[in-house]
Design a protein around this motif. Structure first.
Motif, PDB file in Angstrom:
ATOM      1  N   THR A  11     -13.468  69.861  12.180  1.00  0.00           N
ATOM      2  CA  THR A  11     -13.991  69.474  10.879  1.00  0.00           C
ATOM      3  C   THR A  11     -15.046  68.409  11.061  1.00  0.00           C
ATOM      4  O   THR A  11     -14.858  67.449  11.824  1.00  0.00           O
ATOM      5  N   ASP A  12     -16.195  68.558  10.342  1.00  0.00           N
ATOM      6  CA  ASP A  12     -17.282  67.596  10.498  1.00  0.00           C
ATOM      7  C   ASP A  12     -17.302  66.619   9.323  1.00  0.00           C
ATOM      8  O   ASP A  12     -16.454  66.659   8.428  1.00  0.00           O
ATOM      9  N   LEU A  62     -16.842  70.244   6.325  1.00  0.00           N
ATOM     10  CA  LEU A  62     -16.923  71.644   6.714  1.00  0.00           C
ATOM     11  C   LEU A  62     -16.098  71.905   7.965  1.00  0.00           C
ATOM     12  O   LEU A  62     -15.912  71.008   8.795  1.00  0.00           O
ATOM     13  N   LEU A 105     -15.888  73.899  11.446  1.00  0.00           N
ATOM     14  CA  LEU A 105     -16.643  74.625  12.457  1.00  0.00           C
ATOM     15  C   LEU A 105     -15.723  75.634  13.121  1.00  0.00           C
ATOM     16  O   LEU A 105     -14.676  75.272  13.667  1.00  0.00           O
ATOM     17  N   TYR A 107     -20.184  77.333  10.168  1.00  0.00           N
ATOM     18  CA  TYR A 107     -19.572  76.295   9.341  1.00  0.00           C
ATOM     19  C   TYR A 107     -19.040  76.954   8.067  1.00  0.00           C
ATOM     20  O   TYR A 107     -19.737  77.737   7.416  1.00  0.00           O
ATOM     21  N   LEU A 136     -27.528  71.568   9.816  1.00  0.00           N
ATOM     22  CA  LEU A 136     -26.490  72.504  10.251  1.00  0.00           C
ATOM     23  C   LEU A 136     -27.046  73.573  11.183  1.00  0.00           C
ATOM     24  O   LEU A 136     -26.414  73.915  12.193  1.00  0.00           O
TER      25      LEU A 136
END
Length: 297
Positions: A5-6, A10, A12, A56, A100
């Motif tokens: 998670t970023d 989001l 990944l 994402y 992104l």
């Protein structure tokens, strides 16, 4: 498949094509962005098993950005080159401008470099975007000329149907066992895009020649446009022309014709995308080349 998670919240996902939910979400992203339906692969043999997708996803499971790599071995000047292709690059409008796409590209490039691919290849209508990463644009050429002398009476070619299960099994077998269509520049092994491209363009016709070779072609009433040839051996253009029996006035071959026993004059290909490559193998390409339209990705 791995997930992280970023800072945007989001998720990944990597190598997720064996999971139906994120695969379906990617299908939706590409349908919404490019109006193409890659789920057609499910009718043939499924997604390319060599694919390395990076995407994402938001908390609802919607794919908001993706960039994928895949194995696309090529023949370049008689040598098999381990090449990585890049495709399915897209970002939903509301998520653009946040880095992104750049992040996913760099992840894919790092993955293929770590796995030892010696050439990178892609098709794009935005060459400047990739030049900063060392890619170089190659102008593609078709090969044009008069029809060859006839090869004598040959059994007529049989049209294949994408809706016939038996024809699709035969097509899959011939693509798996195909000889490269050129010794100068050609795909050495890849069949998923052949099927997709045949589905995307209803003007493409597939014919079985001599019970051993599938020929992809178009005909406008005067020009026979040869798109690709798939089988354990490459027939001469004379044999192909005789089997199709089209009375063409002009030939246009969409790949280097060195294995067709026919010489054509190179002419600039009027496409909307650029062929871009990077790597030492690209520096060894001399003379005009073209990637078969049936291998476009």
């Amino acid at each position: 498949m791995s997930n992280t998670t970023d800072s945007e919240g989001l998720i990944l996902r990597q190598d997720y094509f064996n999971d139906p939910s994120p695969w379906s979400a990617l299908v939706d992203l590409l349908q919404d962005t490019f109006s193409i339906d890659i789920s057609l692969q499910d009718q043939f043999c499924g997604p390319d098993p060599t694919s390395m997708p990076f995407g994402y996803f938001d908390e609802t499971g919607r794919c908001v950005a993706n960039f994928s790599a895949f194995s696309m071995p090529l023949i370049i000047n008689g040598r098999v080159v381990r090449a990585a292709g890049y495709q399915s690059g897209a970002v939903r409008p509301e998520w653009r401008g946040r880095g992104l796409y750049r992040d996913l590209m760099q992840r894919a490039f790092a993955r293929t470099k770590a796995e030892g691919f010696e050439l990178d290849i892609l098709l794009t209508d935005k060459p400047a975007l990739y030049e900063r990463y060392g890619f170089r644009a190659f102008q593609q050429h078709v090969f044009v000329g008069p029809p060859p002398e006839t090869a004598g009476p040959l059994p007529p070619a049989r049209r294949l149907s994408l809706q016939d299960p038996g024809d699709m099994r035969l097509l899959k077998t011939l693509l798996q066992d195909r000889a490269p269509v050129s010794g100068r520049f050609a795909v050495a092994g890849q069949m998923e895009m052949f099927h997709l491209n045949a589905c995307f363009d209803p003007d493409i016709r597939l014919s079985l020649v001599a019970d051993t070779t599938v020929v992809a072609w178009k005909f406008d009433g005067g020009t026979l446009r040869l798109l690709d040839v798939a089988g354990p051996a490459i027939p001469s253009l004379a044999a192909i022309s005789s089997a199709l029996d089209l009375r063409a006035e002009r030939m246009e071959v969409c790949f280097p014709p060195d294995r067709l026993d026919w010489d054509g004059t190179p002419a600039l290909y009027q496409g909307y995308t650029w062929l871009m490559m990077r790597g030492d193998a690209a520096d060894n390409i001399d003379g005009p080349v073209m990637l078969s339209p049936m291998a476009e990705f």
